[in-house]
Every structure is written in C-alpha cells, then in structure tokens.
Design an enzyme around this catalytic site. Structure first.
Site, short mmCIF file in Angstrom:
data_model
loop_
_atom_site.label_atom_id
_atom_site.label_comp_id
_atom_site.label_asym_id
_atom_site.label_seq_id
_atom_site.Cartn_x
_atom_site.Cartn_y
_atom_site.Cartn_z
NE ARG A 166 11.56 3.44 2.27
CZ ARG A 166 10.32 3.00 1.96
NH1 ARG A 166 9.29 2.94 2.92
NH2 ARG A 166 9.99 2.59 0.62
CB SER A 311 15.71 4.31 -3.16
OG SER A 311 15.23 3.04 -3.81
CD GLU A 416 15.42 5.36 1.50
OE1 GLU A 416 15.45 4.00 1.60
OE2 GLU A 416 14.52 5.90 0.52
#
Length: 425
Positions: A166, A311, A416
C-alpha cells in the site's frame, strides 16, 4: 456547491470552494499549477474511495481528472518464452474497474484479481492497490506524472516507483511519518499521475493466487482459470463482504459520467438482485419495487455496508520482536519493513475483532439514537456511514478502534485512506 460527501464512497466531508474537472492533459497540469502558484490547498481526487475529509469547508481546489481513455499502443508481440505481452495505456481519470473490465474483455491477464476495487487508474498506482493475490505494481510498466516541484512531466519506470505494501514513491511524498502529513505535499503527492502504461499478458486464463478465492472457485492456489471466471468470483466475494461501492452513487449528478454506463447498469442489477435476496427494496423513480432490476433504470436501496472507504486500516508490518508479543493464534505472514529489513505482517481485521470490536460495532452516543457510524455488519475492517454520519463520527469510531487495539496488543493501526483535516495518528 459540490462537497466531498457528494464525491466520496463514504459520503462525508465538507463543501469544496473550487471543483475542477479538466478534460485534457494540459488542463490537468494547468489546474494543478494554478492552485500551486496561488498557494491554495490542492486535492487531486480519483473515485473518492480512499479519502476521509473533515466536515469543514475545503477552502482550496479539488481536481478530478475527467480523461478516461484506454488505448493499446502496440500490437501483441511474442517474447522468448512464448508469452504475449500487451501494453495498455490508461488515462489517470479512468475508473479502475472499467479498466479491469476492458482488459478482461480484451483477453488479457494480470489485473482480474483487482476487480471491483473502487477508484481510478491514477489512484491505483499511488496506493499500490492489491487484493486476492495481485498488486497493481506487478503489471505497471511506467507512470507518466507531473512533478509539482520541478514543474515538468516525467515517465517513471515501475522499478523507480518505490512500490511496497500500500505504498509508492508518490504516496511517500505525502507523509513525514505514518498518518502524519508532509509539510509540502498533502493531501496530493508531489507527482500527479497523468497516465499509466501496463504490461499485461495476452491470455484468456489467469492464475488463482489467493486461498479464499481458490476455495470459492473449487481449485487449488496456483491453478489457472478463465479471467472472466476469476473476475466474476472476486466481485461476488467482495459484494458478500460489503467491499464494493454502492452503485447507486452514480445517480448523483456529481458522479455522472465517471464510470462506463454498461458497467454501472451491471453493478446496479447485481446490487438489486442481492437486495431482493435479502428481502430489501429497490427503487424505481419515486416508487418501490422488488422485481425490476435489470433495465438500468432501477436503483438499489442504499446499502450502508458499502458506504465506506474500503479497508480503513492497513495490515500492520511488525518487527519479529513485536510480532512475538501477539497471541499465538494471531495471523503471521512474512513481510518487509519500510527500511527493507524482514518483518511480520499481521491482520488488522483480526486485531480489531479480538480487541472486542466485532462486526457492526458502534460508539454509543448516550442518547439512544441509532448509530450514525459503525463497523460494517459484514467486515470488521470497514468503517461505514449508516446514512447520516459526519466525518467527525467516522473519526471518533476510528480512534476508538485504534485506542482499543493498541491497549490490547500494543499495535497502533494506521489508516489506509488519505485523511484530510482530521488527526488519526
């Protein structure tokens, strides 16, 4: 006036002082340059799926690239091992799932496991999106960007993109530390994506690279199946977890035209079918119906489990010493720490659940009113807007989860999404 609530999948956020949708490459660069030259806050947004923005007005410029063209610049050419590599270029504003659908329809392998992830092609490489055994990094050949500091365009090869879990060179330019915005470039990176060139393989089949997906398909990890079958099953699994966007958002004028009409119709039909199976209603105009959902004019009732950022927390990557302090049954996977040394990745969803925050958990308001924000009823990793939440409600829930997980396991979860105007360190 357009607000972040209009253009984000979680549906919260304040009004935007100036919202621009450039339709040309030069227009994107000029819009960014104009904001930077005037010292205005700049937010370059994609599909709005990975953002949580405060409720206060955003007194700056929001740029959403309206270019959505996909091209195949060269012919498929065999390489030494007999594979056929096809280069596909997509403009940054192209809807990500539209791009995946295009590649599968063209008979290409490489991104089918990333089906259903909300957002755009430009955002995909900033975040290095990944799911079901694939990451976008593995198929990127190069990324064309505008360098806001040096005032020039660059073609960054994949090897220089700094891809990690990520993470990318682009995203790294936005942060001084985890969840801590950098002083110069935030909430948009130094490098603004203009287009991405992918190297995909000409093949009607793809590799099933993830255990849950393999089980659902009735095959073994590493087996090959039709990419269309893989895409279909990924979409089904994501829907069952509430990890698809609410297709009804494309009825909002602020979202009109940002996704292929045929793909919107397919998504709406699938969502309406799921709603009927659950006994929920779908709407047609001002009326309500449970039996019409296939003509593209029907809208599903809001599915609040889909009103999220996806998420919300990244899976922590810990040192071996920190991982050893977790309970024996905590998930552990080999990973690499940001400094390049070996580490251990664990599951944020597992930590959340085992810290006592189960599906549907909500912060009580003390007034007995229905929760405006809660964990998804299907997945503990998603924080959801139950219909009338504010960004402050989402942030309060996030902090409660962060504090609880840290108290239980000594691990501070890192958001995130890009968090603007709120402190979730």
């Amino acid at each position: 006036m357009t607000s972040f609530a209009d253009i984000t999948t979680i549906g919260v956020g304040g009004e935007i002082a100036r919202f621009i949708e450039p339709t040309s490459r030069v227009g994107v660069i000029e819009a960014v340059e104009d904001a930077d030259s005037r010292g205005l806050p700049l937010c370059v947004i994609g599909g709005g799926s990975n953002m949580l923005v405060a409720d206060a007005p955003f007194n700056g410029v929001v740029v959403r690239d309206a270019r959505r063209r996909i091209t195949v610049p060269d012919e498929a050419a065999p390489v030494e091992n007999g594979e056929r590599i096809v280069h596909v270029n997509a403009e940054a504003g192209c809807n990500w799932d539209d791009f995946v659908a295009f590649t599968v329809e063209l008979g290409l392998e490489g991104v089918e496991g990333l089906s259903g992830i909300p957002g755009t092609v430009g955002a995909s490489v900033v975040q290095n999106i990944g799911a079901y055994g694939q990451e976008v990094a593995t198929t990127v050949e190069s990324v064309e960007v505008w360098d806001r500091r040096d005032k020039k365009t660059l073609d960054i090869p994949a090897a220089d993109m700094g891809f990690g879990y990520r993470m990318s060179r682009l995203k790294a330019s936005m942060y001084a530390a985890p969840a801590t915005p950098a002083a110069e470039f935030f909430p948009s990176p130094r490098y603004i994506v203009l287009s991405v060139t992918f190297a995909l393989r000409h093949s009607p089949t793809g590799t099933v690279g993830y255990g849950q997906l393999a089980k659902a398909l009735g095959v073994e990890v590493g087996d090959r199946m039709e990419t269309k079958s893989i895409r279909g099953e990924v979409l089904r699994i994501r829907a069952a977890k509430g990890m698809l966007e609410d297709a009804g958002r494309y009825a909002n004028p602020a979202m009109a035209g940002t996704k292929r009409e045929d793909q919107v119709a397919i998504a709406i039909a699938a969502q309406c079918k799921a709603a009927r199976s659950a006994g929920d209603a779908v709407t047609t105009g001002s009326s309500t119906s449970n039996d019409r959902a296939d003509d593209g004019t029907v809208s599903p009732a809001p599915d609040y489990d889909r009103h999220s950022c996806g998420s919300f927390f990244m899976n922590p990557i810990l040192t071996a010493e920190a991982a050893a302090r977790l309970p024996e049954d905590a998930p552990r996977f080999a990973a690499t720490l940001p400094d390049g040394t070996p580490g251990v990745k664990t599951s944020a969803a597992w930590l959340i659940d085992h810290a006592g925050f189960h599906k549907g958990y909500a912060v009580e308001d003390g007034a007995g009113e229905p929760a405006r924000a809660s964990l998804s009823t299907l997945h503990t990793l998603a924080l959801t807007n139950r219909g009338n939440a504010t960004a402050a409600d989402i942030a309060a829930l996030a902090k409660t989860v962060q504090d609880g997980v840290e108290a239980a396991f000594g691990v501070r979860l890192v958001p995130e999404p890009v968090v603007v105007g709120l402190d979730l360190r």
